[in-house]
Each structure stands twice: as C-alpha cells, then as structure tokens.
Design a protein around this motif. Structure first.
Motif, PDB file in Angstrom:
ATOM      1  N   GLN B 182       0.655  -1.240   0.062  1.00 31.15           N
ATOM      2  CA  GLN B 182       0.383   0.252  -0.117  1.00 31.15           C
ATOM      3  C   GLN B 182       0.951   0.897   0.082  1.00 31.15           C
ATOM      4  OE1 GLN B 182      -3.065   0.329  -0.416  1.00 31.15           O
ATOM      5  NE2 GLN B 182      -2.382   3.116  -0.080  1.00 31.15           N
ATOM      6  N   LEU B 183       1.997   1.225   0.775  1.00 32.31           N
ATOM      7  CA  LEU B 183       3.111   2.416   0.925  1.00 32.31           C
ATOM      8  C   LEU B 183       4.089   2.684  -0.659  1.00 32.31           C
ATOM      9  CD1 LEU B 183       4.580   3.966   2.194  1.00 32.31           C
ATOM     10  CD2 LEU B 183       6.113   2.830   3.169  1.00 32.31           C
ATOM     11  N   ALA B 184       3.477   1.491  -1.448  1.00 37.62           N
ATOM     12  CA  ALA B 184       4.222   2.122  -2.183  1.00 37.62           C
ATOM     13  C   ALA B 184       3.081   2.829  -3.930  1.00 37.62           C
ATOM     14  CB  ALA B 184       4.329   0.560  -3.059  1.00 37.62           C
ATOM     15  N   SER B 185       2.468   2.357  -3.237  1.00 37.42           N
ATOM     16  CA  SER B 185       1.372   2.911  -4.239  1.00 37.42           C
ATOM     17  C   SER B 185       0.972   4.240  -3.499  1.00 37.42           C
ATOM     18  CB  SER B 185      -0.177   2.426  -4.208  1.00 37.42           C
ATOM     19  OG  SER B 185      -1.632   3.085  -4.503  1.00 37.42           O
ATOM     20  N   LEU B 186       0.929   4.640  -2.408  1.00 36.10           N
ATOM     21  CA  LEU B 186       0.819   5.907  -1.867  1.00 36.10           C
ATOM     22  C   LEU B 186       2.425   6.687  -2.656  1.00 36.10           C
ATOM     23  CD1 LEU B 186      -0.324   7.885  -0.352  1.00 36.10           C
ATOM     24  CD2 LEU B 186       1.109   6.955   1.381  1.00 36.10           C
ATOM     25  N   LEU B 187       3.573   5.902  -2.776  1.00 34.02           N
ATOM     26  CA  LEU B 187       4.965   6.173  -2.746  1.00 34.02           C
ATOM     27  C   LEU B 187       4.476   6.572  -5.000  1.00 34.02           C
ATOM     28  CD1 LEU B 187       6.794   5.704  -0.391  1.00 34.02           C
ATOM     29  CD2 LEU B 187       6.087   7.447  -1.132  1.00 34.02           C
ATOM     30  N   GLY B 188       4.056   5.857  -5.206  1.00 36.72           N
ATOM     31  CA  GLY B 188       3.647   6.111  -6.722  1.00 36.72           C
ATOM     32  C   GLY B 188       4.635   4.529  -7.550  1.00 36.72           C
ATOM     33  N   THR B 189       4.972   4.157  -6.681  1.00 40.13           N
ATOM     34  CA  THR B 189       5.903   3.015  -7.439  1.00 40.13           C
ATOM     35  C   THR B 189       4.928   2.160  -7.180  1.00 40.13           C
ATOM     36  OG1 THR B 189       8.409   2.628  -7.889  1.00 40.13           O
ATOM     37  CG2 THR B 189       6.959   3.547  -4.782  1.00 40.13           C
ATOM     38  N   ILE B 190       6.150   0.675  -7.175  1.00 41.78           N
ATOM     39  CA  ILE B 190       5.511  -1.019  -7.014  1.00 41.78           C
ATOM     40  C   ILE B 190       6.175  -1.440  -5.608  1.00 41.78           C
ATOM     41  CG2 ILE B 190       5.073  -0.982  -9.519  1.00 41.78           C
ATOM     42  CD1 ILE B 190       7.435  -1.989  -9.863  1.00 41.78           C
ATOM     43  N   PRO B 191       6.354  -1.953  -5.259  1.00 43.55           N
ATOM     44  CA  PRO B 191       6.644  -2.974  -4.328  1.00 43.55           C
ATOM     45  C   PRO B 191       8.109  -3.240  -4.635  1.00 43.55           C
ATOM     46  CG  PRO B 191       4.339  -3.964  -4.942  1.00 43.55           C
ATOM     47  CD  PRO B 191       4.478  -2.947  -5.338  1.00 43.55           C
ATOM     48  N   GLU B 192       8.308  -3.684  -5.603  1.00 38.17           N
ATOM     49  CA  GLU B 192       9.491  -4.173  -5.548  1.00 38.17           C
ATOM     50  C   GLU B 192      10.575  -3.603  -5.460  1.00 38.17           C
ATOM     51  OE1 GLU B 192       7.095  -5.505  -7.954  1.00 38.17           O
ATOM     52  OE2 GLU B 192       7.297  -6.754  -9.597  1.00 38.17           O
ATOM     53  N   THR B 193      10.094  -2.318  -5.796  1.00 38.00           N
ATOM     54  CA  THR B 193      11.162  -0.578  -5.923  1.00 38.00           C
ATOM     55  C   THR B 193      11.388  -0.537  -4.672  1.00 38.00           C
ATOM     56  OG1 THR B 193      11.279  -0.191  -8.683  1.00 38.00           O
ATOM     57  CG2 THR B 193      10.796   1.449  -6.528  1.00 38.00           C
ATOM     58  N   LEU B 194      10.214  -0.496  -3.776  1.00 38.19           N
ATOM     59  CA  LEU B 194       9.809   0.336  -2.026  1.00 38.19           C
ATOM     60  C   LEU B 194      11.498  -0.698  -1.442  1.00 38.19           C
ATOM     61  CD1 LEU B 194       8.930   1.637  -0.070  1.00 38.19           C
ATOM     62  CD2 LEU B 194       6.677   0.043   0.375  1.00 38.19           C
ATOM     63  N   SER B 195      10.773  -1.982  -2.241  1.00 31.86           N
ATOM     64  CA  SER B 195      11.706  -3.036  -1.038  1.00 31.86           C
ATOM     65  C   SER B 195      12.899  -3.000  -1.633  1.00 31.86           C
ATOM     66  CB  SER B 195      10.782  -4.294  -1.686  1.00 31.86           C
ATOM     67  OG  SER B 195      11.878  -5.614  -0.893  1.00 31.86           O
ATOM     68  N   ARG B 196      13.646  -2.501  -2.996  1.00 31.43           N
ATOM     69  CA  ARG B 196      15.129  -2.509  -2.546  1.00 31.43           C
ATOM     70  C   ARG B 196      15.169  -0.858  -2.341  1.00 31.43           C
ATOM     71  NH1 ARG B 196      14.966  -6.146  -7.414  1.00 31.43           N
ATOM     72  NH2 ARG B 196      13.252  -5.661  -8.890  1.00 31.43           N
ATOM     73  N   ILE B 197      14.608   0.006  -2.642  1.00 30.59           N
ATOM     74  CA  ILE B 197      14.694   1.079  -1.708  1.00 30.59           C
ATOM     75  C   ILE B 197      15.567   1.179  -0.144  1.00 30.59           C
ATOM     76  CG2 ILE B 197      14.306   4.027  -1.562  1.00 30.59           C
ATOM     77  CD1 ILE B 197      13.504   2.958  -4.457  1.00 30.59           C
ATOM     78  N   LEU B 198      14.345  -0.055   0.232  1.00 32.16           N
ATOM     79  CA  LEU B 198      14.449   0.211   1.810  1.00 32.16           C
ATOM     80  C   LEU B 198      15.595  -0.397   2.178  1.00 32.16           C
ATOM     81  CD1 LEU B 198      11.053  -1.001   2.623  1.00 32.16           C
ATOM     82  CD2 LEU B 198      11.868   1.683   3.569  1.00 32.16           C
ATOM     83  N   SER B 199      15.661  -1.451   1.499  1.00 28.49           N
ATOM     84  CA  SER B 199      17.631  -2.301   2.130  1.00 28.49           C
ATOM     85  C   SER B 199      18.403  -1.693   1.256  1.00 28.49           C
ATOM     86  CB  SER B 199      17.223  -3.759   1.192  1.00 28.49           C
ATOM     87  OG  SER B 199      16.994  -3.749  -0.102  1.00 28.49           O
ATOM     88  N   ARG B 200      18.338  -0.511   0.682  1.00 26.74           N
ATOM     89  CA  ARG B 200      19.518   0.201   0.726  1.00 26.74           C
ATOM     90  C   ARG B 200      19.789   1.335   1.421  1.00 26.74           C
ATOM     91  NH1 ARG B 200      18.394   2.508  -5.522  1.00 26.74           N
ATOM     92  NH2 ARG B 200      18.877   4.796  -4.396  1.00 26.74           N
TER      93      ARG B 200
END
Lengths: 232, 232
Positions: B182-200
């Motif tokens: 849901q957060l990914a959608s709020l940020l205008g992106t997709i779960p994969e990208t969010l996940s990568r950026i969190l780990s980065r």
DNA sequence: CGTGGCCTTGATAAAGTTCAAGAGCCGTGG
DNA sequence: CCACGGCTCTTGAACTTTATCAAGGCCACG
C-alpha cells in the motif's frame, strides 16, 4: 477613482466565480478589489509567501508551478481570463504552496483576505461557487496525479491533445496555446523528450506537426494511448 | 431510531468539519446523516459513480485511489477518523473522480447532497470550514504532484518517513501504518522498487528496517534526500 | 548579420518496471 | 501439531522509459 471602480465592477460581473450574486455584493467586491498588472515573465507570488488574498485573472495567462532545488519545473496549472487562483492559502490560512508567474502581459484583481471572507459569510452563493471551483480544481489535480504516475509521456501528450481538441469543438487542427517548453513542464517532462515524442507520433501517422500547429490524423490511435483517462 | 440519532449527534460534534456550528445545525446534520459500515477491502464508491453525497469517516481507514487500465494503482489519499471524503463531486455536481475503499473495518456517516447543500446555505461557518478543508487538500495534492514529478522514489520515501516521525513527536522508531504494498502505491511506485530502496537505505545506514518497524538512524541523511520538500 | 531563444537530434546513462523465482508468515484443516 | 495454500515481501536479471549532456538548426530582433 469613481471611473475606475465602475470598470472594475463591470469586469467582476463577468467572472464565473461571482455568478448569481446580488447587486449589493458586486458593489462591495468592486470596493475591495485592487487592480494589478504584470508583464510576461513577472513573478506574482512565490511559494512560501503569506496567503494574503485571492487573485482573479482578468486578462492574460498565469502559470502556477513548483520548482525543484535543481531548478526543474512542474507546472500545476495554467490559468486563463476569469479564473481565480491563490485561493488555497486564503481559506486554510497557510502560505502559498507554489509559485505564480504571468506568462503574458496580465491583469488581475486582488481581493484582500479578510474582506473577502466577510463577503463569503454574507452570501452563501458566493461560498457555493467557491466550493464548486475548488472541487473542480481538486478533480483536475487528481487527473494530473493519475497521469504522472499511471501514464507515460506519450499517453499524457495524447490526452492533452485530445483535451485541446475537445475545447475547440473536436476540430482536428490544433494550435498549441503555449511554448513547447512550457507544455513539457505541464506534462511533467522536459523539452527534449517532448520533441522526440512529437516526431515519433508524426512518424507513426498519429499526428502531423508543424511548429505550434498540430493536426490530429488518427484520433483512435491517440485515444488508445490516452486510454488511462477513461476508466469507468 | 431516537437512540441511534442521539449517538450520531454526539459523533458529529467530534468532527472537525462541523466545528463551531450552532446547536440547531447539529440536530439537522444528525437528521440527514445515514450510518454505514464497510468491511476491510470493501469498495465504498467507484470512479464515475454519481456524486450523491458527502462521506465522513467515523472510524477505520479509507483509501481513495486511481486505477490504470493495466491495474496499477495510485493512492491519492488515505483518510483517518474524522475526515470527510467524496466532497469534490458534491459541489461540482460531477461523478466521483476516483475509487474509495475501506482498508480496515470502517464506519462512515453519509450526508445526501441536496440536504447538505441546504445546510451550507444556512450557515456560512460550515461553508468556511469546508473551504478550509478543500484548500488544505489542494495543498496536499500540490505536494504530491511535486513529489511525483520532481523527486525520485528515495526522496519520496524519505519525506514520508520524516512525516511519519513528525506525527509521532519526532520519535526515531516508526511503525508503518499500512502494508508495504500500500505504501508503494502511495509513493507512486511498485512493491519491488520500494523493497529495494528500503534495503539500500538500510545498507547506507540511513535506517534500520525490520518488517513494518523502521528505525531512523540518520535523520540528516534522510532530510537531505527529501530536501525538495523545504524550498523557500 | 550576429546573438539569443527555442527547438530538434544523437549518444549515453540512470532510474524504475517487468518478469520470474523464491523466502517468510500465518491461518486452516487434516 | 504440522502441512498446505495463500499472502506479502524480497531479490536478481533483462528491458524500457526518460533524463542528461552535447551539438547543431531555425528564426526573430536588434
């Protein structure tokens, strides 16, 4: 001053925001309005400025936009004659959330905040007009957000061209109402990208572009690109 | 019915939108309000539906979002208790511009359009409250547009984390109030990208992430990423 | 006729998405 | 109590879209 005020009063009657108000209100509005002019390129207000009143564009064009620290620009809205702007800060009592700049020689009426709020308290139809305008603007923003995050640039451009065409009774021969530079900012991209996509669309037979004049050759094709627009 | 109406009346007084209204108005509002409940995941209205009234969330969480033809989702807004939604269509008389769905078990009060508009005509302070809310919402959208087009995903995420932290008195230990999906959608992106950026971000020592619990390790660093936020 | 603005085009690089696969978690039901 | 299916979430690799950098064309205006 008497003379001027009469002119202003006449102009006020032509502003949709003030539709359907009693005569008394027109007089009062004319009484508090300040008349201001701006040259093309001139800043009207800046993000962060105190929201001290409401602007209504009488003639000319004004863009409202955000700026990134690197100087990239995103246009939020381009206003034409008769439209109010800068309202957001008047009612919420917050500073302006964006910059405003005249794109061409423009004249505005400025209504100081306190006096304007008084008028609203007196007449509900002014309040309802204002609510309707804010609602429509909200809808516009929702569409912009949708475009930016759900469509890629060709889709946004196609949607914009179709929108322009609708404005002009569905004619196929369009004339851009702003520099391509500016259009790029409105679409959330940069001039280079816009340029490439225009020529690609031309190559694909969707449009025929010559300077600011653009002819729609394949409406169906454009609609397919813009489709995210009309989801039920 | 009497009983229920009394309950509703009490709830209405707690809604910011209705602050400062005369007692009479509370009675009238309670009189026209309809009480509705939705299970988590249930659709409240769909884009394109007639805008037949105003919703106010009494308890639970509701998201308002757009859908692309391919099914990608952009969240426009997540509402909590006390917030009104669906207003845009009430005043402009247009269909809903987006979908609304309960994220959790939610209760809403529904105010039919015509009756609500009548109340507004009677009391300017209700109109002014409404104008203030719409104005603030407009500002939120302006910020969202800015984020989407002027910042990249890490910047948006950083801004969101800092925002969350502010909500909670600047604590460094955050708990996401929604699924990462849901957060990914709020940020205008997709779960994969969010996940990568969190780990980065974790690798870079900016945060420490464990499931929904996120700890801010380097506030300065996050602020630098989010910087587009605080332009003059 | 030259200077500057606006626009176009090309090469390159960065960011994000897509596709695919698998890990972790949890509630259900055998 | 454990196995199963269904979620959400993570990770990798290939690919797409767009931005960036750089150069050149066009045109109007001084």
């Amino acid at each position: 001053m008497e003379r001027q005020s009469a002119v202003i009063r006449r102009e006020i009657t032509a502003i949709p925001l003030f539709n359907g108000l009693p005569q008394r209100q027109y007089d009062q509005l004319a009484g508090i309005a300040l008349d201001r002019s701006y040259a093309g390129g001139q800043r009207i207000f800046s993000e962060g400025d105190e929201g001290i009143g409401l602007y209504v564009l009488v003639s000319g064009t004004v863009k409202v936009y955000k700026l990134s620290p690197e100087g990239k620009e995103q246009t939020l809205h381009v206003f034409g004659a008769g439209e109010p702007f800068g309202e957001a800060s008047v009612f919420a009592g917050q500073p302006f959330p964006a910059h405003a700049e005249a794109l061409a020689e423009s004249r505005v009426l400025f209504f100081p905040r306190a006096a304007f709020v008084e008028l609203i308290k007196e007449d509900p139809s002014l309040a309802l007009n204002m609510l309707a305008i804010l609602s429509r603007r909200l809808r516009t923003f929702a569409a912009l957000v949708e475009d930016l995050s759900l469509k890629e640039v060709p889709g946004r451009l196609a949607a914009y061209l179709l929108y322009l065409s609708e404005q002009r009774d569905l004619t196929d021969d369009l004339i851009l109402d702003m520099a391509k530079n500016q259009l790029a900012s409105l679409l959330g991209t940069i001039p280079e990208t816009l340029s490439r996509i225009l020529s690609r669309m031309a190559r694909q037979g969707l449009i025929h572009a010559a300077g600011r004049r653009i002819k729609i050759m394949d409406r169906r094709g454009l609609e397919a690109l813009a489709q995210a627009e009309r989801r039920l």
